[in-house]
Design a protein around this motif. Structure first.
Motif, mmCIF file in Angstrom:
data_model
loop_
_atom_site.group_PDB
_atom_site.id
_atom_site.type_symbol
_atom_site.label_atom_id
_atom_site.label_comp_id
_atom_site.label_asym_id
_atom_site.label_seq_id
_atom_site.Cartn_x
_atom_site.Cartn_y
_atom_site.Cartn_z
ATOM 1 N N ARG A 1 -37.068 -35.616 88.961
ATOM 2 C CA ARG A 1 -38.132 -34.396 88.585
ATOM 3 C C ARG A 1 -39.486 -35.141 88.508
ATOM 4 N N LEU A 2 -40.558 -34.004 88.815
ATOM 5 C CA LEU A 2 -41.821 -34.376 88.698
ATOM 6 C C LEU A 2 -42.366 -33.502 87.301
ATOM 7 N N VAL A 3 -42.881 -34.150 86.380
ATOM 8 C CA VAL A 3 -43.624 -33.299 85.253
ATOM 9 C C VAL A 3 -44.914 -33.710 85.136
ATOM 10 N N VAL A 4 -45.900 -32.596 85.047
ATOM 11 C CA VAL A 4 -47.340 -32.952 85.058
ATOM 12 C C VAL A 4 -47.661 -32.598 83.570
ATOM 13 N N PHE A 5 -48.200 -33.232 82.876
ATOM 14 C CA PHE A 5 -49.035 -32.766 81.379
ATOM 15 C C PHE A 5 -50.178 -32.928 81.354
ATOM 16 N N GLU A 6 -50.621 -31.973 80.553
ATOM 17 C CA GLU A 6 -52.173 -31.721 80.470
ATOM 18 C C GLU A 6 -52.328 -32.038 79.024
ATOM 19 N N GLY A 7 -53.638 -32.593 78.724
ATOM 20 C CA GLY A 7 -54.006 -33.155 77.538
ATOM 21 C C GLY A 7 -53.402 -34.448 76.858
ATOM 22 N N ARG A 8 -53.763 -34.777 75.781
ATOM 23 C CA ARG A 8 -53.221 -35.954 75.008
ATOM 24 C C ARG A 8 -52.943 -35.525 73.642
ATOM 25 N N GLU A 9 -52.557 -34.356 73.490
ATOM 26 C CA GLU A 9 -52.326 -33.610 72.110
ATOM 27 C C GLU A 9 -50.638 -34.266 71.632
ATOM 28 N N ARG A 10 -50.375 -33.998 70.366
ATOM 29 C CA ARG A 10 -49.369 -34.381 69.811
ATOM 30 C C ARG A 10 -48.043 -33.694 70.332
ATOM 31 N N PRO B 1 -46.443 -32.226 73.865
ATOM 32 C CA PRO B 1 -46.809 -32.367 75.338
ATOM 33 C C PRO B 1 -46.966 -30.906 75.890
ATOM 34 N N VAL B 2 -48.164 -30.777 76.679
ATOM 35 C CA VAL B 2 -48.419 -29.482 77.514
ATOM 36 C C VAL B 2 -47.841 -29.614 78.811
ATOM 37 N N ILE B 3 -46.781 -29.131 79.298
ATOM 38 C CA ILE B 3 -46.206 -29.197 80.688
ATOM 39 C C ILE B 3 -46.829 -28.099 81.501
ATOM 40 N N ILE B 4 -47.662 -28.569 82.737
ATOM 41 C CA ILE B 4 -48.230 -27.329 83.346
ATOM 42 C C ILE B 4 -47.558 -27.431 84.884
ATOM 43 N N ASN C 1 -59.497 -29.016 73.181
ATOM 44 C CA ASN C 1 -60.407 -29.840 72.966
ATOM 45 C C ASN C 1 -60.878 -30.678 74.054
ATOM 46 N N SER C 2 -61.836 -31.478 73.927
ATOM 47 C CA SER C 2 -61.965 -32.183 75.221
ATOM 48 C C SER C 2 -61.031 -32.910 76.206
ATOM 49 N N HIS C 3 -59.877 -33.247 75.418
ATOM 50 C CA HIS C 3 -58.715 -34.020 76.300
ATOM 51 C C HIS C 3 -58.128 -33.102 76.848
ATOM 52 N N SER C 4 -58.289 -31.623 77.058
ATOM 53 C CA SER C 4 -57.325 -30.838 77.701
ATOM 54 C C SER C 4 -57.429 -30.867 78.995
ATOM 55 N N LEU C 5 -58.281 -31.369 79.782
ATOM 56 C CA LEU C 5 -58.481 -31.450 81.112
ATOM 57 C C LEU C 5 -57.891 -32.579 81.588
ATOM 58 N N ILE C 6 -57.394 -33.664 80.714
ATOM 59 C CA ILE C 6 -56.866 -35.048 81.120
ATOM 60 C C ILE C 6 -55.283 -34.501 81.528
ATOM 61 N N ARG C 7 -54.862 -34.922 82.709
ATOM 62 C CA ARG C 7 -53.550 -34.616 83.491
ATOM 63 C C ARG C 7 -52.959 -35.970 83.370
#
Length: 504
Positions: free
Chosen positions: A20-29, A31-34, A2-8
């Motif tokens: 450790r550096l972790v970058v997440f994408e989206g605001r979903e339930r 976490p999507v780690i990119i 959805n529209s939240h997917s590009l929020i990092r």
């Protein structure tokens, strides 16, 4: 997406052993780690004696943090924070190090967590994927171990102990017998420990995960996924004893990624052994989610998503990304509603998630579809599914794509699932195969038929004007479903009482 997917968003987790550096994408339930990168600095090494951060680690830190800053800012991560834990919190030169960090990472908020805050984030991280967790979270780092009691998605008592693997090594002068005494003494200060006896123990932290990975290799466990790896109490004790014994004589043929943790393992095992003695938990559950995911849940995830069931959220995401007709899973759920007699809440939840992902292989080449879809579900990234759920959903999807029960690649599901679970998965998958063949993925067509399961017969009723869609393939697959269920099959037009159909 959805529209939240590009929020990092990004977090730097600055621990006593590693950063450790972790970058997440989206605001979903879930976490999507990119992006996920670790550097081992061991800033807490020698802290017990010197009271200062390790000089070698400090010297290496500048290059690491400047790289992390460049990566996260180029990715457009916002929010972007640094969370520092025990080493920086306890070192006398911790404030001086923070000033350097501010120069290396301008305008990035830097927070030194208290022990209670660290415990709170660790608990939130576990609850991120294990929403029904009930027991104690033990989050071991290099400098400290946080213990926190959780039940009903709430955090209760919490305590920080100086039992991180690096600090314990220093305090015990690298003597395991002394380390055992130290751990036993420190655990006695946890006044609420008797309240949590016989409940579950959730293990967070790199040293615990490395121990699990090594034991999984030793026991030839069918999955190489640490998150949700679960052992009953007696098996957990054997793992502790095996780890300590192996550390004395060295461990051969170990995975490369565990090498850096080898010296830590006997101390992590010693801590776990004493926890087992004090708690006698029903089972231990290893968790890959901790402080970082807890921060994500507290600060990034949308308010609506926060209250979603994590498994359903993961299955919905697969359905939205890979499915063809978004209404079909609900129709399939209705159509299979009386497939299992006395279906309990957990089985109904499992069946719904299976319906959601049932079309996950539709874009794969037909020659590889059954195997590709099986491994996609079994080994997918993300933390929502425990191992039996992964295996059940993977097996169901493979059967939907015409896998045979005896296929060799299904061996992992056969090892993970009970006999009853395995049978239920193949029956559900075969029912899906009938449904997709019959309807062509059209909900309106599927719901003009219905299944009736009797003691000796499985009947597929269909509307009087659907005779043309009842092909030989439908008949064969219905017959195969009946064989798996141990009943005869028949197809009947429902001329007399079409009110029984799900949709007229």
């Amino acid at each position: 997406m959805n529209s939240h997917s590009l929020i990092r968003s990004a977090i730097v987790d600055l621990g006593s052993n590693s950063v450790r550096l972790v970058v997440f994408e989206g605001r979903e339930r879930n976490p999507v780690i990119i992006f996920n990168e670790k550097a081992t600095l061991r800033l807490g090494s020698g802290l017990e004696t010197t009271k200062k951060l390790n000089l070698k680690g400090v010297a290496l830190a500048e290059g690491v943090f400047k790289r992390f800053y460049a990566v996260a800012t180029t990715m457009g991560a916002d929010p972007f924070v640094v969370l520092a834990t025990a080493a920086v919190r306890d070192a006398t030169d911790g404030p001086e190090f923070i000033e350097k960090l501010k120069q290396w990472m301008p305008n990035v908020p830097i927070q030194i967590l208290t022990g209670e805050q660290e415990a709170d984030y660790a608990a939130a991280g576990v609850l991120c994927s294990i929403s029904n967790a009930d027991g104690v979270v033990a989050d071991i780092g290099g400098g400290s171990m946080e213990l926190v009691q959780i039940r009903g998605q709430q955090r209760f008592n919490a305590q920080t102990l100086p039992l991180g693997v690096i600090r314990l090594m220093d305090r015990s002068e690298k003597k395991l017998s002394k380390a055992k005494q130290i751990v036993n003494k420190d655990l006695k200060t946890v006044e609420w420990m008797d309240e949590v006896k016989k409940r579950n123990l959730y293990l967070v932290g790199g040293a615990f995960r490395a121990m699990a990975q090594l034991y999984m290799e030793f026991t030839s466990y069918p999955l190489s996924i640490v998150h949700y790896y679960t052992l009953p109490y007696d098996e957990a004790k054997r793992m502790v004893e095996w780890t300590i014994e192996k550390s004395k004589g060295g461990v051969n043929n170990i995975p490369t990624f565990i090498h850096k943790r080898l010296n830590d393992l006997p101390y992590a095992a010693t801590v776990l052994g004493q926890l087992l003695m004090r708690m006698r938990p029903e089972k231990i559950v290893f968790c890959a989610e901790g402080v970082r995911e807890g921060w994500y849940m507290r600060n990034v995830v949308s308010e609506i998503a926060r209250y979603q069931d994590p498994q359903e959220a993961a299955a919905l995401d697969i359905s939205e990304r890979l499915g063809r007709v978004k209404e079909f899973p609900l129709a399939l759920m209705q159509w299979t509603s009386n497939l299992f007699k006395n279906e309990n809440v957990n089985m109904k939840r499992l069946r719904w998630n299976a319906c959601l992902i049932s079309d996950a292989g539709c874009h794969d080449h037909p020659s590889y579809r059954k195997e590709q879809s099986y491994f996609r579900i079994l080994c997918m990234a993300g933390m929502a599914f425990d191992h039996p759920t992964r295996a059940f959903l993977a097996l169901t999807t493979a059967m939907r794509y015409e896998a045979d029960v005896d296929e060799g690649f299904l061996s992992s599901a056969r090892k993970i699932l009970t006999h009853k679970q395995f049978e239920q998965a193949i029956i559900l998958g075969m029912a899906f195969r009938v449904a997709y063949t019959l309807s062509g993925n059209l909900p309106s067509l599927l719901l003009r038929t219905r299944l009736k399961v009797g003691k000796k017969k499985l009947t597929l009723y269909f509307s009087h004007n659907l005779d043309a869609v009842i092909s030989d393939a439908v008949t064969r697959r219905l017959s195969r479903l009946g064989q798996l269920m141990g009943v005869e099959t028949q197809l009947l037009p429902e001329h007399e009482d079409e009110s029984k159909l799900l949709v007229k």
